[in-house]
Each structure stands twice: as structure tokens, then as C-alpha cells.
Motif scaffolding. Structure first.
Motif, PDB file in Angstrom:
ATOM      1  N   SER A  98       0.843  -1.192   0.000  1.00 48.18           N
ATOM      2  CA  SER A  98       0.000   0.000   0.000  1.00 48.18           C
ATOM      3  C   SER A  98       0.874   1.237   0.000  1.00 48.18           C
ATOM      4  O   SER A  98       1.997   1.227   0.519  1.00 48.18           O
ATOM      5  N   HIS A  99       0.377   2.305  -0.591  1.00 47.08           N
ATOM      6  CA  HIS A  99       1.135   3.546  -0.609  1.00 47.08           C
ATOM      7  C   HIS A  99       0.208   4.710  -0.930  1.00 47.08           C
ATOM      8  O   HIS A  99      -0.914   4.529  -1.424  1.00 47.08           O
ATOM      9  N   VAL A 100       0.702   5.895  -0.637  1.00 48.10           N
ATOM     10  CA  VAL A 100      -0.016   7.125  -0.938  1.00 48.10           C
ATOM     11  C   VAL A 100       0.922   8.037  -1.709  1.00 48.10           C
ATOM     12  O   VAL A 100       2.081   8.227  -1.336  1.00 48.10           O
ATOM     13  N   ASP A 139      -3.747  -5.262 -18.926  1.00 47.93           N
ATOM     14  CA  ASP A 139      -4.837  -4.876 -18.039  1.00 47.93           C
ATOM     15  C   ASP A 139      -4.649  -3.422 -17.633  1.00 47.93           C
ATOM     16  O   ASP A 139      -3.739  -3.097 -16.869  1.00 47.93           O
ATOM     17  N   LEU A 140      -5.509  -2.549 -18.138  1.00 41.71           N
ATOM     18  CA  LEU A 140      -5.408  -1.119 -17.873  1.00 41.71           C
ATOM     19  C   LEU A 140      -6.581  -0.664 -17.009  1.00 41.71           C
ATOM     20  O   LEU A 140      -7.741  -0.868 -17.369  1.00 41.71           O
ATOM     21  N   THR A 141      -6.260  -0.067 -15.879  1.00 44.31           N
ATOM     22  CA  THR A 141      -7.263   0.531 -15.006  1.00 44.31           C
ATOM     23  C   THR A 141      -7.039   2.034 -14.988  1.00 44.31           C
ATOM     24  O   THR A 141      -5.914   2.484 -14.734  1.00 44.31           O
ATOM     25  N   VAL A 142      -8.079   2.817 -15.266  1.00 45.88           N
ATOM     26  CA  VAL A 142      -7.983   4.269 -15.236  1.00 45.88           C
ATOM     27  C   VAL A 142      -9.039   4.808 -14.281  1.00 45.88           C
ATOM     28  O   VAL A 142     -10.230   4.521 -14.427  1.00 45.88           O
ATOM     29  N   VAL A 143      -8.586   5.543 -13.283  1.00 42.83           N
ATOM     30  CA  VAL A 143      -9.490   6.230 -12.349  1.00 42.83           C
ATOM     31  C   VAL A 143      -9.526   7.693 -12.765  1.00 42.83           C
ATOM     32  O   VAL A 143      -8.490   8.365 -12.788  1.00 42.83           O
ATOM     33  N   ARG A 144     -10.720   8.191 -13.107  1.00 42.10           N
ATOM     34  CA  ARG A 144     -10.870   9.556 -13.610  1.00 42.10           C
ATOM     35  C   ARG A 144     -11.606  10.405 -12.588  1.00 42.10           C
ATOM     36  O   ARG A 144     -12.607   9.972 -11.997  1.00 42.10           O
ATOM     37  N   GLY A 145     -11.082  11.606 -12.372  1.00 43.92           N
ATOM     38  CA  GLY A 145     -11.759  12.531 -11.473  1.00 43.92           C
ATOM     39  C   GLY A 145     -13.125  12.937 -12.016  1.00 43.92           C
ATOM     40  O   GLY A 145     -13.363  12.904 -13.224  1.00 43.92           O
ATOM     41  N   ASP A 146     -14.010  13.342 -11.105  1.00 41.36           N
ATOM     42  CA  ASP A 146     -15.370  13.695 -11.518  1.00 41.36           C
ATOM     43  C   ASP A 146     -15.575  15.197 -11.663  1.00 41.36           C
ATOM     44  O   ASP A 146     -16.705  15.657 -11.818  1.00 41.36           O
ATOM     45  N   ARG A 147     -14.495  15.961 -11.592  1.00 39.79           N
ATOM     46  CA  ARG A 147     -14.623  17.413 -11.717  1.00 39.79           C
ATOM     47  C   ARG A 147     -13.301  18.015 -12.189  1.00 39.79           C
ATOM     48  O   ARG A 147     -12.246  17.385 -12.079  1.00 39.79           O
ATOM     49  N   VAL A 148     -13.382  19.240 -12.689  1.00 39.37           N
ATOM     50  CA  VAL A 148     -12.198  19.986 -13.092  1.00 39.37           C
ATOM     51  C   VAL A 148     -11.567  20.622 -11.864  1.00 39.37           C
ATOM     52  O   VAL A 148     -12.266  21.170 -11.007  1.00 39.37           O
ATOM     53  N   ILE A 149     -10.237  20.528 -11.783  1.00 37.43           N
ATOM     54  CA  ILE A 149      -9.522  21.165 -10.680  1.00 37.43           C
ATOM     55  C   ILE A 149      -9.436  22.664 -10.959  1.00 37.43           C
ATOM     56  O   ILE A 149      -9.001  23.080 -12.038  1.00 37.43           O
ATOM     57  N   GLY A 150      -9.859  23.470 -10.014  1.00 40.21           N
ATOM     58  CA  GLY A 150      -9.838  24.917 -10.200  1.00 40.21           C
ATOM     59  C   GLY A 150      -8.430  25.472 -10.162  1.00 40.21           C
ATOM     60  O   GLY A 150      -7.486  24.821  -9.702  1.00 40.21           O
ATOM     61  N   PRO A 151      -8.257  26.690 -10.662  1.00 43.55           N
ATOM     62  CA  PRO A 151      -6.922  27.299 -10.642  1.00 43.55           C
ATOM     63  C   PRO A 151      -6.437  27.517  -9.214  1.00 43.55           C
ATOM     64  O   PRO A 151      -7.229  27.720  -8.299  1.00 43.55           O
ATOM     65  N   GLY A 152      -5.100  27.433  -9.049  1.00 44.50           N
ATOM     66  CA  GLY A 152      -4.516  27.642  -7.730  1.00 44.50           C
ATOM     67  C   GLY A 152      -3.667  26.467  -7.292  1.00 44.50           C
ATOM     68  O   GLY A 152      -3.332  25.579  -8.082  1.00 44.50           O
ATOM     69  N   ARG A 153      -3.356  26.447  -5.999  1.00 46.72           N
ATOM     70  CA  ARG A 153      -2.492  25.423  -5.431  1.00 46.72           C
ATOM     71  C   ARG A 153      -3.342  24.330  -4.784  1.00 46.72           C
ATOM     72  O   ARG A 153      -4.278  24.613  -4.040  1.00 46.72           O
ATOM     73  N   HIS A 154      -2.984  23.070  -5.094  1.00 49.54           N
ATOM     74  CA  HIS A 154      -3.791  21.946  -4.633  1.00 49.54           C
ATOM     75  C   HIS A 154      -2.906  20.757  -4.273  1.00 49.54           C
ATOM     76  O   HIS A 154      -1.774  20.642  -4.753  1.00 49.54           O
ATOM     77  N   ASP A 155      -3.482  19.867  -3.455  1.00 44.95           N
ATOM     78  CA  ASP A 155      -2.897  18.550  -3.210  1.00 44.95           C
ATOM     79  C   ASP A 155      -3.663  17.529  -4.032  1.00 44.95           C
ATOM     80  O   ASP A 155      -4.890  17.376  -3.857  1.00 44.95           O
ATOM     81  N   LEU A 156      -2.977  16.847  -4.913  1.00 45.14           N
ATOM     82  CA  LEU A 156      -3.560  15.771  -5.699  1.00 45.14           C
ATOM     83  C   LEU A 156      -3.022  14.459  -5.138  1.00 45.14           C
ATOM     84  O   LEU A 156      -1.808  14.249  -5.096  1.00 45.14           O
ATOM     85  N   THR A 157      -3.931  13.594  -4.681  1.00 43.60           N
ATOM     86  CA  THR A 157      -3.529  12.416  -3.917  1.00 43.60           C
ATOM     87  C   THR A 157      -4.082  11.138  -4.523  1.00 43.60           C
ATOM     88  O   THR A 157      -5.239  11.086  -4.950  1.00 43.60           O
ATOM     89  N   VAL A 158      -3.236  10.102  -4.540  1.00 45.10           N
ATOM     90  CA  VAL A 158      -3.651   8.742  -4.887  1.00 45.10           C
ATOM     91  C   VAL A 158      -3.446   7.869  -3.660  1.00 45.10           C
ATOM     92  O   VAL A 158      -2.351   7.841  -3.094  1.00 45.10           O
ATOM     93  N   ARG A 159      -4.508   7.165  -3.263  1.00 40.99           N
ATOM     94  CA  ARG A 159      -4.404   6.200  -2.164  1.00 40.99           C
ATOM     95  C   ARG A 159      -4.519   4.807  -2.762  1.00 40.99           C
ATOM     96  O   ARG A 159      -5.572   4.433  -3.282  1.00 40.99           O
ATOM     97  N   PHE A 160      -3.445   4.074  -2.695  1.00 37.36           N
ATOM     98  CA  PHE A 160      -3.356   2.742  -3.283  1.00 37.36           C
ATOM     99  C   PHE A 160      -3.366   1.738  -2.146  1.00 37.36           C
ATOM    100  O   PHE A 160      -2.382   1.574  -1.426  1.00 37.36           O
ATOM    101  N   SER A 178      -1.261  -9.295  -6.043  1.00 39.18           N
ATOM    102  CA  SER A 178      -2.663  -9.204  -5.625  1.00 39.18           C
ATOM    103  C   SER A 178      -3.246  -7.859  -6.047  1.00 39.18           C
ATOM    104  O   SER A 178      -2.526  -6.933  -6.414  1.00 39.18           O
ATOM    105  N   GLY A 179      -4.572  -7.735  -5.951  1.00 38.35           N
ATOM    106  CA  GLY A 179      -5.251  -6.527  -6.395  1.00 38.35           C
ATOM    107  C   GLY A 179      -5.140  -5.389  -5.403  1.00 38.35           C
ATOM    108  O   GLY A 179      -4.519  -5.498  -4.342  1.00 38.35           O
ATOM    109  N   ALA A 180      -5.773  -4.267  -5.760  1.00 37.07           N
ATOM    110  CA  ALA A 180      -5.723  -3.077  -4.909  1.00 37.07           C
ATOM    111  C   ALA A 180      -6.923  -2.189  -5.209  1.00 37.07           C
ATOM    112  O   ALA A 180      -7.439  -2.166  -6.325  1.00 37.07           O
ATOM    113  N   ASP A 181      -7.347  -1.453  -4.181  1.00 34.02           N
ATOM    114  CA  ASP A 181      -8.349  -0.404  -4.338  1.00 34.02           C
ATOM    115  C   ASP A 181      -7.639   0.933  -4.459  1.00 34.02           C
ATOM    116  O   ASP A 181      -6.651   1.184  -3.758  1.00 34.02           O
TER     117      ASP A 181
END
Length: 767
Positions: A607-609, A653-674, A683-686
Motif C-alpha cells: 500500500s502507498h499514498v 490490463d489497464l485501469t484508469v481512475v478519472r476525477g469527476d470534476r475539473v480542478i480549479g486554478p490555484g495550489r492543490h494537493d492531488l492524492t492517490v491512495r493505493f 494481488s489486487g488493490a483499491d
């Protein structure tokens, strides 16, 4: 002031005609040396050795020089290259397996000792200019980073110039190269007409032209190691189409045709028989029509790939001739660093890493994509049946210590040094014999000390004596072989060999005790091709050779044996150095890149972030961080302001997770939790995708990559060079359009979003 000026003036009585200081000069008759090494080409592949791949340059050199019918290599890439460079057996210099499979044991650690100087170190110390172009595959992968260390890079191993790639294989359309110690990206793409083999030979010609223009009195040593004909089979369609229909009769017929031609050429005796067929590989008649169609196209592509490579070497030969240095050049053309590869398995594959992880490709899927074979969307290797045919008349393939894995063609041309033209030499020789041959030709003794380090004995035997003595008795009379538990010994015309594993079962975890391996015995005075096993008829001879193998193995650090293949390509499982051992958190700035699998954060089976601290404008696109490419890897990226995470398992095997909104302008944290499931490797992962702690997407990766993402592609911040992990963005030209402050990796746990946000904006240090 005038007194001070006068003191700086040259005294009138100084002799300005004194001889200037000069570097060490080579002997007056020292030849130039060129060593060309092709990859994964078997004994029976090339036309000069009776094979179906037309190689007019090899034939031209053979007509002007010598062909060797009993030249041997180790059964795998890095070991042969280290043996070639040092003149010592591969275990003697720590390269018992490939650099990606190294373990801490003495014969397998992957670090060439300073007591085994390379050809380039010896020649450069004796007045030669030196260059290495193409595949290197001898540096520990953990050292292939922007921070080195660099002593085991080509320019630390005696070469003045290097241009090429550092690992086992390379995409020929989108290569990730180095020039000297620095990452280099070609300025052309496939659509511009780029191909790696052509680029490498362009660089070789350019280097020799410059060397001759500047220091023509100094001899040169040029080592050209093409990626061809190792997977991936990448070549333009016109080269493949030239062979359309030529292989429709199949690999069984091809073996018979090749052997007949070899007998006509005098490469093998008339009494030579085809060695037994390898177990587990179907005969051609056992394939259905679709399987035959796919298999034929694989071989057409391979043959075109081989001929294209030979055509590039032809340009190098032409250039040497135009510069009027060809006849003064001792030219070695090694037609393989091991036998032809059966690693494609019974069916072959459009995605090599699929088979590398123990999964067979789907024939129907390949048949539907036949017209793409060889183009940038494929990463192909042919079925094992073709490998057996390319190793005609010998048994087995790469990785195995039978002759199919260890005997290759070699051509030697030296216009002003060899009187014979177009002849064949049948003396028994090995790749460790090339270095002492070069030293003898250059009039140099075996060095006792290099760089202040006492040298271990050179273990090869010069083959210089064969140049003008076709009937001279053999001088290299004993040679052991070992690779991933497969063993063999040659002595005075006999071989004893045992096959421990099957090359295409690279993730085979069955219990296979070494003591259960069955040894075979062959008398080469009557059996050229290992066709008739005499183990039961001569048990005493077999026992004698097995005892000799043990003595040689103990002498050269072969023991203890290790039969793991793909498992050893995972640094954790192999026990190799982990640059990030003990660090649960790693932070990278926006310019970090070109980290190999062993140097990148190890995200496999855990697991990783991943948290990226970004500044964006509306609609920002590009890659934030990625590892690998189209045939295996993962990527965090944005498309028109929407965050995405892609996980690509071995190109299938390709898995693509797509965001459901546009990220607004400015500074942000973009995070993946594996969130890895645990359990066995792969083994698999969420997966959850978050922006500023708020979930914007989630998905399920059903199977993860257990052992390696890619041999040829790398880990990078802010761009995905080479092929793309996912086709949501373009190859190469996909740099992130916003500002990356840093990307942080937290391993083995999923932390609180607030904690991660605070930590990612902390000091940029490794903990």
C-alpha cells in the motif's frame, strides 16, 4: 611594476624546441579494433551460417575474413558482455546473471572487481581512443541514476565516449538513452523516421570520423552493441514485408532447410543431425491455421529486424572503408550474446512483459492486430519454436547451457593481419577469448596491474593462432557453463549438460531440487550437435565430467546455485541494495527523473499514498509523475484540468481512475491512495483519487505487477518520456503544464488526509 613584469617573461635561454609532453602511444602495428555484438541471435539465424535472415554485411565480412563454427558465449546477456569486456568467466567477475537479477553472493553481485580490467581500460592506457555505442547492461541498476556513482558506467570502465542505453533491452521507436553520463532524448520520433539501430550506427560513424580527423595516428577501439535482435522486434513494415510468405512452411521445415544449407557451407559436418526437439514446444503441424498465421508473421518481423540491423553495420563498414582504415581494423562481428530466445513461450507475444510474468498472450487478439506487428504499439517476441529453428542444429535456447543457448556465429576480418579469405575455423573458442586476442594483435602483454590494482588472471585463450592456421589443434579445451541452475562442462571434445529449468517458465515456483536434474553426455567427435545422449552408455565418463564441473564451479564462484528468474528482478526478493531502505516517506522535486526500477520508489506489492503539491490553471494537462510506459507502469496525470490515475499491468490490463470534476486554478494537493490487498505478489488493490482531501474518483486494480514494471522505461516527475502508460496523452510530449512543487510517497500505510497535506509541504528531504 616593471620588475614583476620582467619576472613573468620567458628567459631568453629557455629551449622552446623541447619535445612536448605526449600521451602514451600505441605500438606502430597496433590495429584499430571494432567489436560489433548483436543480441539474442542464434547460430542458425544469419545467412552466413545457413539461416533465413539475409545479412549481406556479415557475408561480406566473412568473404573477406573468417567464420568460426564453434564459438561460444554464456546463455544470457550481461554475463556474456562482462566476460567479453574482461576476458574472465562471468562468475569470476560477479556477473553470474543479468544485472537486474543480481544477489549479494560473490559470483552474482553484479559489481566488476577492479582486479578485472576491461578491454577499454587496457587499450586506453596503451594509446587507444575508445568508444562504446549501444547496449551496455553491465552497471548495477541501482547506480543508473543522475547521482551515480559512475565508476561502473561505460566512461568509468575505460571508454572515452558512450551513447546508448544501460539496461537489458530498449524500445527502438522511443528509446531512453544516455550520452556519457547524462540522460538524452532523441530529437526525432518514429513519425520523423527515427529508429534506434540507425541512430546508434550514426553515432558510431560520427565518433570514428571525429577521432580520425583529430588524432589519426592513434588507433581506435569501437564497441557497437545493437539492441537488435532482442525483443522488442521493432522494424518498419517494408523490412518485414520483404519476407512475406517465406516462413509459411513452419519451424520444422526451416530447421531442415537451415541444416542442409549449413552442410553446403561447411559450417557443420555432413554427419550432423538435428538435435531433439524441446519438450513443451508444439510442432508446426500441431498449430491451427490462426496460430500458423500469427507465428509466420512473427518470424517475418524478426527476419526483417535482423536484416535491418545488419544493413546498419554495413553503413559502418562502408564508412571505415571510405576513411581508408578498414583493412587496418581488426573487426569482430559477434552474431549473438546467447542463443535465440525462447522467452516468448509457445505462442509468442505482442507484449513481452506479459510472458515475463507467467501469462501467455491470446492468439486471437494477436491475429486481429497482425498489421501492427513491429510498430510502436507492440513489444513483440516470437514463439519458442522459431527460437529453436534459429538455433539450428542445436538443442534448446537462451538461458540453457546446451549448445542452442551457448553457440553463436562469429566473423573476424582483419585485412592487413589475416591472410586467409572466406575460410571457416573449427577450433573451439569462447567469448572470454576475444580480449586476449585483441591484446596479442596489439602487441600488448596481459597486464599485471591496472590503475594500481593487481590483476586476477585473464581466463581466456587467444584465438590469434587460428588466423592463418586452419588445422591448428584447439587451445581452449575446458570450459564450464552455468545459468539460473542450468549447468554444463566442455572438456576435450565432450560435453556434459543438465537443464534445470524451462526458459519460458520464468515465474515457476515448483520445487525443483538440483540433485534431481538429469545430466546428459555427448561425444562431439561423432556428434556435432548434441543429438545423441551417451549418459547411460558411458556413466564413468559422465561422472568424470560432473566432477570437473564441480571443481570449475568452485574455482569461479558458481556455488551456491540459484534458479530464480523473474523473482530476482524484484530487488526485495533478490536481496539487492535498496536505495530507500528504511524510508517510509520519500519526497521528490519537479526535475527528478530517469530513475530505473531499482532506483525508483518501490511501490510493488504494498500500500502507498502519492501526494502531489501542484499549482494549476484552468484546463491544465500533462503528467505529474509516472513510471514505466505502454507495456507496464502507472501514471498520475491531468487531462483538461481533470485528475487521472492509470495502472497498466504488463500492457494488457489497464485501469484508469478519472476525477469527476475539473480542478480549479490555484495550489492543490492531488492524492492517490493505493490500498493493496496483501497476500501473494501481484494481488489486487483499491484506488482512491483525491483533490485537497476530497475524493473525486475511485477504482479497482484487479491484478498488480508483482516483479517489475519495465526494463527500458523509467520513473519521472513532470513527464512520461518514451511510450505513454495510457493513451490519454501523447508519447514523449506530455510535460505537465502547471507547477509541481514536490511529489511525496508514503509507503505501506494510508494516512489521514490532513496529516499528508501537512507533510507534503514540509522540508524536501528523504526520511
Amino acid at each position: 611594476m616593471r620588475e614583476q613584469t620582467d619576472r613573468l617573461r620567458l628567459p631568453l635561454d629557455v629551449d622552446t624546441t623541447a619535445t612536448p609532453t605526449r600521451p602514451v602511444e600505441a605500438g606502430p602495428n597496433a590495429p584499430n579494433v571494432v567489436v560489433v555484438l548483436l543480441d539474442d541471435m542464434g547460430f542458425g539465424a544469419s545467412s552466413p551460417y545457413g539461416g533465413p535472415c539475409e545479412m549481406p554485411t556479415a557475408q561480406r565480412l566473412a568473404d573477406d575474413g573468417l567464420r568460426y563454427s564453434r564459438f561460444h558465449v554464456t546463455p544470457l546477456c550481461s554475463p556474456t558482455r562482462q566476460a567479453l569486456m574482461t576476458g574472465r568467466n562471468h562468475h569470476s567477475v560477479g556477473m553470474g546473471v543479468t544485472s537486474e537479477m543480481a544477489t549479494p553472493l560473490p559470483g552474482y553481485h553484479g559489481y566488476r572487481p577492479a582486479s578485472a580490467a576491461t578491454i577499454a581500460q587496457i587499450l586506453s592506457g596503451n594509446g587507444y581512443c575508445t568508444a562504446a555505442i549501444g547496449k551496455w547492461h553491465q552497471t548495477p541498476p541501482v547506480e543508473v541514476t543522475p547521482s551515480g556513482p559512475f565508476p561502473r558506467w561505460p566512461m568509468g570502465e575505460g571508454f572515452d565516449f558512450f551513447y546508448g542505453f544501460m539496461g537489458a533491452e530498449m524500445n527502438h521507436w522511443y528509446p531512453q538513452l544516455y550520452r556519457g553520463r547524462y540522460a538524452f532524448e532523441p530529437d526525432r520520433l518514429p513519425e520523423d523516421g527515427y529508429h534506434l539501430s540507425e541512430d546508434l550506427v550514426d553515432q558510431a560513424i560520427s565518433w570514428v570520423e571525429n577521432q580520425q580527423a583529430i588524432t589519426p595516428t592513434r588507433p581506435f577501439f569501437t564497441y557497437v552493441a545493437l539492441g537488435a535482435t532482442h525483443a522488442p522486434f521493432h522494424v518498419a513494415p517494408e523490412w518485414r514485408e520483404k519476407y512475406a510468405g517465406r516462413f509459411d512452411a513452419g519451424w520444422d521445415v526451416q530447421r531442415e532447410q537451415t541444416l542442409a544449407r549449413q552442410k553446403e557451407l561447411g559450417i557443420v559436418p555432413d554427419s550432423t543431425e538435428l538435435a531433439p526437439w524441446a519438450e513443451g514446444v508444439p510442432r508446426w503441424e500441431e498449430l491451427d491455421e490462426t496460430e500458423k498465421l500469427v507465428a509466420s508473421r512473427f518470424m517475418e518481423t524478426y527476419a526483417g529486424f535482423a536484416e535491418h540491423a545488419d544493413a546498419q553495420i554495413g553503413r559502418l563498414v562502408d564508412a571505415l572503408e571510405e576513411m581508408e582504415v578498414l583493412d587496418d581494423t581488426l573487426f569482430f562481428y559477434l552474431l549473438g550474446d546467447n542463443g535465440a530466445s525462447g522467452e516468448g513461450g509457445p505462442r509468442g507475444t505482442f507484449r513481452e512483459h506479459l510472458v515475463g510474468h507467467g501469462v501467455q498472450d491470446d492468439t486471437a487478439d494477436m491475429a486481429a492486430r497482425l498489421e501492427t506487428l513491429g510498430d510502436p504499439t507492440t513489444y513483440a517476441i516470437y514463439p519458442a519454436g522459431w527460437a529453436l529453428a534459429m538455433n539450428t542444429p542445436y538443442p534448446w535456447t537462451k538461458q540453457v547451457t546446451h549448445l542452442g543457448g551457448t553457440r553463436d556465429g562469429m566473423i573476424v576480418r582483419w585485412g592487413n593481419g589475416i591472410q586467409a579469405r572466406g575460410e571457416i575455423r573449427h577450433q573451439w573458442h569462447h567469448v572470454i577469448d576475444v580480449l586476449p586476442t585483441i591484446l596479442e594483435a596489439a602487441g600488448l602483454p596481459h597486464p599485471e596491474s591496472v590503475g594500481g590494482v593487481d590483476q586476477q588472471p585473464i581466463e581466456g585463450t587467444s584465438l590469434h593462432y587460428t588466423f592463418d592456421a586452419p588445422d591448428a589443434p584447439d587451445r581452449h579445451v575446458t570450459q564450464y557453463f552455468e545459468m539460473v541452475g542450468n549447468r554444463g562442462i566442455y572438456h576435450d571434445g565432450w560435453t556434459a549438460v543438465t537443464r534445470h529449468g524451462i526458459p519460458w517458465e520464468m515465474v515457476d515456483t515448483r520445487d525443483r531440487p538440483f540433485e534431481d536434474d538429469r545430466w546428459e553426455l555427448y561425444d562431439h567427435s561423432e556428434d556435432w550437435s548434441q543429438a545423441r545422449d551417451l549418459a547411460e552408455r558411458h556413466p564413468e565418463k559422465l561422472a568424470e565430467l560432473r566432477e570437473l564441473f564441480v571443481r570449475e564451479a568452485e574455482k569461479h564462484h558458481v556455488f551456491p546455485l540459484d534458479d530464480r528468474v523473474t523473482e530476482r528482478e524484484n530487488a526485495d526478493l533478490a536481496g539487492r541494495l535498496d536505495l530507500h531502505l528504511g524510508r517510509s516517506t520519500l519526497s521528490f522535486g519537479p526535475r527528478v527523473g530517469r530513475l530505473t526500477e531499482d532506483a525508483a520508489p518501490n511501490l510493488k506489492n504494498r500500500s502507498h499514498v502519492i501526494t502531489a503539491d501542484l499549482e494549476v490553471i484552468t484546463g491544465t494537462s500533462g503528467v505529474v509523475v509516472a513510471q514505466g510506459g505502454r507495456f507496464g507502469g502507472w501514471s498520475l496525470y491531468a487531462v483538461d484540468g481533470v485528475a487521472h490515475y492509470a495502472y497498466n499491468h504488463v500492457g494488457r490490463d489497464l485501469t484508469v481512475v478519472r476525477g469527476d470534476r475539473v480542478i480549479g486554478p490555484g495550489r492543490h494537493d492531488l492524492t492517490v491512495r493505493f490500498d493493496y490487498d496483501g497476500g501473494p505478489p501481484g494481488s489486487g488493490a483499491d484506488v482512491r483519487l483525491e483533490v485537497d482531501g476530497e475524493e473525486v474518483g475511485r477504482g479497482r486494480v484487479p491484478v498488480t505487477t508483482a516483479y517489475y514494471f519495465s526494463f527500458d522505461e523509467t520513473f519521472n516527475i513532470g513527464v512520461d518520456p518514451g511510450t505513454p502508460v495510457v493513451d490519454d496523452y501523447l508519447p514523449v510530449r506530455n510535460r505537465f503544464q502547471g507547477l509541481i512543487h514536490r511529489v511525496r510517497f508514503d509507503l505501506d500505510h494510508v494516512a489521514d488526509p490532513g496529516e499528508l497535506r501537512d507533510r507534503v509541504r514540509g522540508p524536501m528531504v528523504h526520511q
